[in-house]
Design an enzyme around this catalytic site. Structure first.
Site, short mmCIF file in Angstrom:
data_model
loop_
_atom_site.label_atom_id
_atom_site.label_comp_id
_atom_site.label_asym_id
_atom_site.label_seq_id
_atom_site.Cartn_x
_atom_site.Cartn_y
_atom_site.Cartn_z
N CYS A 115 14.73 10.94 23.13
CA CYS A 115 14.21 10.55 24.46
C CYS A 115 15.32 10.16 25.42
O CYS A 115 15.13 10.20 26.63
CB CYS A 115 13.19 9.43 24.32
SG CYS A 115 11.77 9.93 23.36
N HIS A 262 12.19 6.97 31.44
CA HIS A 262 11.69 7.95 30.48
C HIS A 262 10.20 7.69 30.28
O HIS A 262 9.77 6.54 30.14
CB HIS A 262 12.44 7.81 29.15
CG HIS A 262 11.70 8.42 28.01
ND1 HIS A 262 11.29 9.72 28.02
CD2 HIS A 262 11.26 7.89 26.83
CE1 HIS A 262 10.64 9.98 26.90
NE2 HIS A 262 10.61 8.88 26.16
N ASN A 292 4.47 12.38 26.76
CA ASN A 292 5.89 12.10 26.57
C ASN A 292 6.58 13.42 26.20
O ASN A 292 6.30 13.98 25.13
CB ASN A 292 6.02 11.05 25.45
CG ASN A 292 7.48 10.73 25.11
OD1 ASN A 292 8.39 11.47 25.47
ND2 ASN A 292 7.68 9.63 24.41
C1 LIG Z 1 1.71 4.41 19.53
C2 LIG Z 1 1.03 3.33 20.34
C3 LIG Z 1 0.37 3.95 21.57
C4 LIG Z 1 -0.03 2.70 19.49
O1 LIG Z 1 -0.67 1.65 20.21
P1 LIG Z 1 -0.91 0.25 19.52
O2 LIG Z 1 -1.57 -0.58 20.52
O3 LIG Z 1 0.40 -0.22 18.99
O4 LIG Z 1 -1.90 0.62 18.39
P2 LIG Z 1 -1.77 0.41 16.79
O5 LIG Z 1 -0.74 1.33 16.24
O6 LIG Z 1 -1.67 -1.03 16.52
O7 LIG Z 1 -3.18 0.93 16.35
C5 LIG Z 1 -4.37 0.23 16.70
C6 LIG Z 1 -5.53 0.94 16.06
O8 LIG Z 1 -5.72 2.21 16.72
C7 LIG Z 1 -5.77 3.26 15.76
N1 LIG Z 1 -5.22 4.48 16.34
C8 LIG Z 1 -3.96 4.96 16.30
N2 LIG Z 1 -3.89 6.09 17.00
C9 LIG Z 1 -5.11 6.34 17.49
C10 LIG Z 1 -5.65 7.37 18.29
N3 LIG Z 1 -4.91 8.39 18.74
N4 LIG Z 1 -6.95 7.29 18.64
C11 LIG Z 1 -7.74 6.28 18.23
N5 LIG Z 1 -7.27 5.28 17.45
C12 LIG Z 1 -5.97 5.31 17.10
C13 LIG Z 1 -4.94 2.77 14.61
O9 LIG Z 1 -5.27 3.43 13.41
C14 LIG Z 1 -5.31 1.29 14.59
O10 LIG Z 1 -6.55 1.14 13.94
P3 LIG Z 1 -6.84 -0.13 13.00
O11 LIG Z 1 -6.73 -1.31 13.92
O12 LIG Z 1 -8.22 0.13 12.51
O13 LIG Z 1 -5.79 -0.10 11.94
C15 LIG Z 1 2.02 2.24 20.79
O14 LIG Z 1 2.47 1.49 19.68
C16 LIG Z 1 3.20 2.80 21.51
O15 LIG Z 1 3.06 3.41 22.55
N6 LIG Z 1 4.40 2.56 21.00
C17 LIG Z 1 5.60 3.07 21.62
C18 LIG Z 1 5.66 4.52 21.39
C19 LIG Z 1 6.70 5.17 22.18
O16 LIG Z 1 6.96 4.79 23.29
N7 LIG Z 1 7.28 6.18 21.60
C20 LIG Z 1 8.25 6.95 22.22
C21 LIG Z 1 9.52 6.22 22.26
S1 LIG Z 1 10.59 7.12 23.13
#
Ligand SMILES: CC(C)(COP(=O)(O)OP(=O)(O)OC[C@H]1O[C@@H](n2cnc3c(N)ncnc32)[C@H](O)[C@@H]1OP(=O)(O)O)[C@@H](O)C(=O)NCCC(=O)NCCS
Length: 335
Positions: A115, A262, A292
């Protein structure tokens, strides 16, 4: 020392729009979850047979950038190509672009900083121009994520986030005093390398081994992301590297005319915007439409911001990135 300046920007995204509802037909997810957690409404995916690849999309963006810069391909002194999804394990996309665009035997470098790839690539190009070695460098960021994502419920926390596309810039020796790239700031921290990674195929986990293991649960050939850990690190590093760039140029947050972060997650951008108390017109986001796109996200966003007239001559523009590695970087420019 010379100064480098972006003289032309280009972008390309595949025509095929994939909405959150489309994804919810493939896996257990829904539009509300995706929009609330990431801000993404839709993204573009290459369609089998549409002729696109990472290098091909890079060429389309590059051709637009060259035309707008009014720089001939014969005047390109170097190609720097940033991607985490090259068409081949080797060689890199840089030489493919060179061949597809019929560019002479200039050097072609591939940058593998995910990224942060475009800001790293811009910085590499900037150094070669600053020293006077080259006059025009073609900088490309392009990604084909869709071909390698897990579109089952198992992969939903990663696969809903990423999209395909390409952006490009022509970086040229500046003829205008005080305009151009003021500084770039690059960082990495390998101890978190596996928190956002694709482990196989690799020389550690090679194809025959993958086939032999035929793993059901161990799936190193799909990207892994520790989402919350990545999020927490991202907000800290984004802030740090923006401040580092401003300080290096004796600038204040209030001097920023446009911040192009980004496009990792809208919530990350909003966090940074709030922390720096920047108004909506000073932070550019398009993750809603493209997801992304990793190394392509900053050049696509910068290109669109410029096309929409949101960046004007003389503006202070800050680019900031964070991603796998972990790597993070910023660039401060006088447009
Ligand atoms: C990935 C991301 C969106 C997940 O959001 P979050 O709020 O952290 O969510 P969690 O991972 O805690 O998951 C919460 C719940 O949603 C669920 N879940 C995950 N992906 C899902 C989806 N696409 N749809 C529905 N539910 C989903 C999980 O299984 C979890 O369920 P549970 O509570 O029953 O275990 C977030 O962590 C994020 O954006 N992180 C940074 C990622 C990023 O920027 N990456 C690129 C870097 S350059």
């Amino acid at each position: 020392m010379y100064t480098s300046r972006i003289t032309g920007m280009g972008k390309y995204v595949p025509e095929n729009i994939v909405t959150n509802d489309d994804l919810s037909k493939l896996m257990d997810t829904n539009d509300a979850w995706i929009q609330e957690r990431t801000g993404i409404k839709e993204r573009r995916h290459i369609k089998k047979g549409d002729g696109n690849s990472t290098a091909v999309m890079g060429v389309k963006a590059a051709e637009m950038a060259l035309e707008r810069a009014k720089v001939s391909k014969d005047d390109i002194d170097m190609i720097v190509f940033a991607t985490l999804s090259p068409d081949y394990y080797f060689p890199g996309c840089g030489v493919q672009v060179q061949e597809m665009m019929n560019i002479h035997t200039c050097p072609a470098i591939d940058v593998r900083n995910q990224c942060s790839g475009f800001v790293y690539a811009l910085s590499v190009a900037d150094q070669f121009i600053k020293t006077g070695m080259y006059k025009n460098v073609l900088v490309i960021g392009s990604e084909n994520h869709s071909g390698g994502l897990d579109f089952t419920t198992r992969g939903r926390s990663v696969s809903v986030i990423f999209g395909d596309g390409a952006g490009a810039a022509v970086l040229s020796r500046s003829e205008v005093d005080g305009h151009g790239i003021l500084s770039t700031h690059l960082h990495s921290e390998g101890k978190h390398a596996l928190e956002l990674s694709l482990k196989g195929p690799s020389t550690n986990h090679w194809v025959p081994q993958l086939i032999e293991e035929n793993p059901q649960e161990d799936i190193p050939y799909y990207p892994y992301m520790n989402g919350q850990f990545v999020f927490k690190n991202a907000v800290v590093r984004f802030s740090e590297v923006i401040m580092e760039g401003l300080k290096a140029n004796n600038l204040e947050v209030s001097d920023i005319d446009m911040l192009v972060p980004h496009q990792a997650n809208l919530r990350i951008s909003q966090f940074i915007q709030k922390k720096f108390q920047l108004s909506d017109d000073k932070v550019y986001n398009n993750i809603q439409r493209y997801g992304n796109t990793t190394a392509a996200s900053i050049p696509i966003a910068l290109c669109e911001a410029w096309e929409e007239g949101k960046i004007k001559e003389g503006d202070t523009v800050v680019l900031a990135a964070f991603g796998s590695g972990f790597t993070w970087a910023s660039a401060v420019m006088k447009w």
